[in-house]
Design a protein around this motif. Structure first.
Motif, PDB file in Angstrom:
ATOM      1  N   SER A 123       0.833  -1.212   0.000  1.00 49.26           N
ATOM      2  CA  SER A 123       0.000   0.000   0.000  1.00 49.26           C
ATOM      3  C   SER A 123       0.865   1.260   0.000  1.00 49.26           C
ATOM      4  N   ARG A 124       1.990   1.203   0.693  1.00 53.86           N
ATOM      5  CA  ARG A 124       2.912   2.346   0.722  1.00 53.86           C
ATOM      6  C   ARG A 124       3.633   2.505  -0.617  1.00 53.86           C
ATOM      7  N   LEU A 125       4.042   1.391  -1.198  1.00 61.32           N
ATOM      8  CA  LEU A 125       4.831   1.444  -2.427  1.00 61.32           C
ATOM      9  C   LEU A 125       3.991   1.765  -3.658  1.00 61.32           C
ATOM     10  N   THR A 126       2.723   1.392  -3.650  1.00 55.54           N
ATOM     11  CA  THR A 126       1.880   1.703  -4.811  1.00 55.54           C
ATOM     12  C   THR A 126       1.633   3.195  -4.970  1.00 55.54           C
ATOM     13  N   LYS A 127       1.875   3.952  -3.917  1.00 52.70           N
ATOM     14  CA  LYS A 127       1.697   5.410  -3.992  1.00 52.70           C
ATOM     15  C   LYS A 127       2.868   6.092  -4.698  1.00 52.70           C
ATOM     16  N   LYS A 128       3.962   5.377  -4.858  1.00 53.72           N
ATOM     17  CA  LYS A 128       5.132   5.939  -5.536  1.00 53.72           C
ATOM     18  C   LYS A 128       4.850   6.032  -7.037  1.00 53.72           C
ATOM     19  N   ASN A 129       5.189   7.197  -7.627  1.00 53.70           N
ATOM     20  CA  ASN A 129       4.864   7.396  -9.043  1.00 53.70           C
ATOM     21  C   ASN A 129       6.032   7.162  -9.992  1.00 53.70           C
ATOM     22  N   SER A 130       7.232   6.890  -9.450  1.00 56.17           N
ATOM     23  CA  SER A 130       8.379   6.627 -10.315  1.00 56.17           C
ATOM     24  C   SER A 130       9.443   5.876  -9.529  1.00 56.17           C
ATOM     25  N   PRO A 131      10.299   5.127 -10.223  1.00 55.92           N
ATOM     26  CA  PRO A 131      11.392   4.434  -9.532  1.00 55.92           C
ATOM     27  C   PRO A 131      12.317   5.396  -8.783  1.00 55.92           C
ATOM     28  N   GLN A 132      12.560   6.567  -9.382  1.00 55.65           N
ATOM     29  CA  GLN A 132      13.456   7.534  -8.746  1.00 55.65           C
ATOM     30  C   GLN A 132      12.929   7.989  -7.384  1.00 55.65           C
ATOM     31  N   SER A 133      11.614   7.950  -7.203  1.00 58.88           N
ATOM     32  CA  SER A 133      11.041   8.379  -5.919  1.00 58.88           C
ATOM     33  C   SER A 133      11.449   7.450  -4.778  1.00 58.88           C
ATOM     34  N   THR A 155      14.851   8.751  -3.336  1.00 59.66           N
ATOM     35  CA  THR A 155      14.839  10.019  -2.589  1.00 59.66           C
ATOM     36  C   THR A 155      14.040   9.936  -1.290  1.00 59.66           C
ATOM     37  N   ASP A 156      13.454   8.780  -1.004  1.00 60.38           N
ATOM     38  CA  ASP A 156      12.663   8.615   0.220  1.00 60.38           C
ATOM     39  C   ASP A 156      13.576   8.098   1.336  1.00 60.38           C
ATOM     40  N   LYS A 157      14.099   9.022   2.141  1.00 61.88           N
ATOM     41  CA  LYS A 157      15.076   8.653   3.178  1.00 61.88           C
ATOM     42  C   LYS A 157      14.476   7.734   4.237  1.00 61.88           C
ATOM     43  N   GLU A 158      13.216   7.962   4.585  1.00 62.93           N
ATOM     44  CA  GLU A 158      12.566   7.103   5.581  1.00 62.93           C
ATOM     45  C   GLU A 158      12.429   5.672   5.059  1.00 62.93           C
ATOM     46  N   LEU A 159      12.085   5.559   3.780  1.00 60.88           N
ATOM     47  CA  LEU A 159      11.961   4.241   3.166  1.00 60.88           C
ATOM     48  C   LEU A 159      13.311   3.529   3.144  1.00 60.88           C
ATOM     49  N   LEU A 160      14.365   4.248   2.754  1.00 58.54           N
ATOM     50  CA  LEU A 160      15.706   3.664   2.695  1.00 58.54           C
ATOM     51  C   LEU A 160      16.152   3.187   4.072  1.00 58.54           C
ATOM     52  N   LYS A 161      15.871   3.987   5.094  1.00 56.30           N
ATOM     53  CA  LYS A 161      16.244   3.614   6.463  1.00 56.30           C
ATOM     54  C   LYS A 161      15.485   2.365   6.905  1.00 56.30           C
ATOM     55  N   ASP A 162      14.198   2.321   6.605  1.00 55.81           N
ATOM     56  CA  ASP A 162      13.363   1.187   7.008  1.00 55.81           C
ATOM     57  C   ASP A 162      13.821  -0.093   6.308  1.00 55.81           C
ATOM     58  N   ILE A 163      14.113   0.012   5.015  1.00 56.56           N
ATOM     59  CA  ILE A 163      14.568  -1.168   4.255  1.00 56.56           C
ATOM     60  C   ILE A 163      15.866  -1.700   4.840  1.00 56.56           C
ATOM     61  N   TRP A 164      16.811  -0.812   5.117  1.00 55.03           N
ATOM     62  CA  TRP A 164      18.113  -1.269   5.613  1.00 55.03           C
ATOM     63  C   TRP A 164      18.007  -1.905   6.997  1.00 55.03           C
ATOM     64  N   GLU A 165      17.220  -1.297   7.876  1.00 53.77           N
ATOM     65  CA  GLU A 165      17.054  -1.853   9.223  1.00 53.77           C
ATOM     66  C   GLU A 165      16.440  -3.248   9.165  1.00 53.77           C
ATOM     67  N   TYR A 204      13.630  -1.561 -12.653  1.00 56.82           N
ATOM     68  CA  TYR A 204      14.856  -2.176 -12.151  1.00 56.82           C
ATOM     69  C   TYR A 204      16.088  -1.423 -12.655  1.00 56.82           C
ATOM     70  N   TYR A 205      16.128  -1.158 -13.969  1.00 56.52           N
ATOM     71  CA  TYR A 205      17.313  -0.508 -14.528  1.00 56.52           C
ATOM     72  C   TYR A 205      17.352   0.991 -14.230  1.00 56.52           C
ATOM     73  N   GLN A 206      16.221   1.604 -14.023  1.00 58.24           N
ATOM     74  CA  GLN A 206      16.261   3.016 -13.633  1.00 58.24           C
ATOM     75  C   GLN A 206      16.930   3.184 -12.270  1.00 58.24           C
ATOM     76  N   ILE A 207      16.729   2.229 -11.375  1.00 60.46           N
ATOM     77  CA  ILE A 207      17.403   2.283 -10.076  1.00 60.46           C
ATOM     78  C   ILE A 207      18.901   2.020 -10.233  1.00 60.46           C
ATOM     79  N   LEU A 208      19.253   0.937 -10.925  1.00 62.21           N
ATOM     80  CA  LEU A 208      20.670   0.590 -11.065  1.00 62.21           C
ATOM     81  C   LEU A 208      21.443   1.615 -11.886  1.00 62.21           C
ATOM     82  N   ASN A 209      20.787   2.234 -12.867  1.00 62.69           N
ATOM     83  CA  ASN A 209      21.469   3.212 -13.719  1.00 62.69           C
ATOM     84  C   ASN A 209      21.724   4.542 -13.028  1.00 62.69           C
ATOM     85  N   ALA A 210      21.050   4.790 -11.914  1.00 60.00           N
ATOM     86  CA  ALA A 210      21.170   6.092 -11.239  1.00 60.00           C
ATOM     87  C   ALA A 210      22.616   6.399 -10.855  1.00 60.00           C
ATOM     88  N   ASN A 211      23.401   5.373 -10.487  1.00 63.38           N
ATOM     89  CA  ASN A 211      24.799   5.576 -10.104  1.00 63.38           C
ATOM     90  C   ASN A 211      25.762   4.783 -10.978  1.00 63.38           C
TER      91      ASN A 211
END
Length: 505
Positions: free
Chosen positions: A420-430, A433-443, A485-492
């Protein structure tokens, strides 16, 4: 005395070897019959094809008693025998489709779990959902240790319009579903999107029968979105159909330009030229290649490079300059035999030198119309070389490789639990940039790793970024498929970053 013993023993040894070869042929190739069969054997068919079709002259007297696999090893690295199963798998990739139920699955804890269901495919129509556990196929139980994905795939796939009966578990409830198999596409293009307002990006995975058509659709879509220049990513593309590479090259080159030519001992010179106005003859074109870009990828890159049409960036390509034709054999297998070499417009054969029957002249250099000096063999050398990245070093780490083996399961479970949280995202790049999401995933990743492994967890900052990106990319695949998938990997991606800088100069 010793010499006399050797003289007596040698014919006996040779005779025994010949008998061994014949019976080895019986064992590995049931179509070979030693006695009482006038039908031409698989082995005889192979010998006849080598004699009449092989790229160079062959002295069959010295090798005709050798079994098929050993015979082909005497020729070149790319002539080979395909088993009936390998023929089927190869045909599916080249045709760009297979016949099945339209689902993807992964093995989580020795259980086949459905991770994706193709919209409007046979699986969705029958009621299959992501997260379903597949426990039997046509009464063949899948609940056993070390079952392979190949085994499951062979059971699920079958002829179009045939019925496969599945037993699934959903929310601890057993379900019985009958699914009518259908044709399922295998896209050749993995990603297509705008990198900026005027730069399109296409990642081409293989040259199958649908590659050119998919490429044209992608170009049309990107041009409508404003693309004026293009980065075509051929990294990891091991080749495929020459005709598809020629058609794509035609879109970048003026009419009647030579794209590639082939020539062999039994096959005369055949030229492939651009023959129609291309959709991208004027815009800037950059190609990305690496050591896994081979064959048809090198045909396309060679034409672009020889005509100074665009820039090649990355690492030197594989170096496969031999052309194979596939000949069906009576046992259901096939012989993939080298019948010619291919040459770039300047006359370069970029085949990596080999020790077998290689007759190609070495150390040849060519000058392009834009005064670049290009070497013939050892693959396509990029205009701009990118050294091996940190990713390459990390992939050599046992710790990282073990972690990668668990990412699919973690990412799928995280996606399902946070859908439900992820379906609200409108693009892979989003996601990036979601610091809270990144923190939650890593933990949660660290928490799951402590359960999965007894090794101490001490990831460096570089390892953390590497793993986080792959988790995000896998999650993005569930929502946006390979494009996400590739939009995420291509970012860096360092190679893509260099290409973007140069193409915008």
């Amino acid at each position: 005395m010793v010499n006399k013993k050797r003289d007596i023993a040698l014919p006996i040894i040779i005779a025994l070897l010949l008998i061994l070869v014949l019976f080895a042929g019986q064992f590995f190739f049931p179509a070979i019959h030693l006695f009482g069969n006038n039908k031409q054997s698989t082995y005889q068919q192979v010998l006849e094809l080598v004699k009449n079709k092989y790229v160079d002259p062959v002295n069959l007297d010295s090798i005709e008693s050798v079994a098929v696999d050993e015979l082909l090893k005497e020729l070149d690295p790319h002539s080979n025998y395909l088993t009936p199963i390998e023929v089927t798998e190869s045909a599916e990739l080249l045709k760009g489709h297979f016949e099945g139920i339209g689902v993807e699955f992964s093995l989580f804890n020795d259980t086949a779990t459905i991770t994706y269901v193709i919209p409007n495919g046979p699986g969705e129509k029958a009621g299959i959902q992501p997260g379903d556990q597949l426990v039997s196929v046509n009464k063949h139980s899948l609940i056993r240790k070390n079952i392979s994905t190949d085994t499951i795939r062979s059971l699920v796939r079958g002829k179009r319009n045939s019925i496969v009966n599945l037993t699934l578990v959903r929310n601890q409830q057993s379900l019985q579903l009958a699914v009518k198999r259908d044709r399922i596409p295998l896209p050749a293009i993995e990603a297509k999107y705008l990198l900026d307002s005027k730069t399109g990006y296409i990642r081409l995975e293989r040259f199958s029968e649908t590659s050119y058509e998919e490429f044209m659709q992608a170009v049309e879509m990107l041009k409508k979105q404003g693309a004026q220049q293009l980065i075509l990513d051929l990294r990891g593309n091991g080749g495929g159909l020459l005709s598809e590479a020629v058609d794509i090259a035609d879109e970048f080159l003026d009419q009647d330009k030579l794209i590639v030519y082939t020539e062999g001992n039994k096959i005369g010179k055949q030229e492939y030229r651009s023959r129609r106005p291309g959709q991208f003859e004027n815009g800037k074109i950059f190609l990305l290649i690496d050591e896994f870009s081979a064959s048809a990828s090198e045909v396309l890159a060679g034409a672009i490079q020889d005509w100074c049409r665009g820039k090649i960036i990355g690492r030197t390509s594989f170096g496969k300059g031999l052309v194979q034709e596939e000949y069906n054999l009576s046992n259901g297998g096939a012989l993939r035999l080298t019948v010619a070499r291919y040459y770039t417009p300047l006359g370069r054969c970029i085949q990596l030198p080999y020790q077998q029957m290689d007759t190609l002249q070495k150390n040849r250099y060519f000058i392009t119309p834009c005064k670049d000096t290009l070497r013939a063999e050892n693959g396509i050398t990029p205009h701009i070389k990118i050294p091996s990245t940190t990713d390459t070093t990390l992939l050599a780490s046992v710790t990282i490789m073990n972690a990668l083996s668990r990412i699919n399961q973690f990412s799928f479970e995280y996606y399902q639990q946070n859908i439900s949280r992820l379906t609200k995202k409108n693009s892979p790049q989003s996601l990036l940039t979601d610091k809270e999401l990144l923190k939650d995933i890593w933990e949660k990743w660290i928490r799951s790793e402590k359960i999965a492994t007894t090794s101490p967890l001490a990831y460096s900052s570089v390892e953390k970024q590497f793993l986080t990106e792959r988790i995000l990319a896998t999650i993005a695949r569930y929502k946006w498929r390979s494009n996400g998938y590739y939009q995420i990997l291509n970012a860096n991606d360092s190679t893509l970053r260099v290409a973007m800088k140069l193409i915008n100069q």
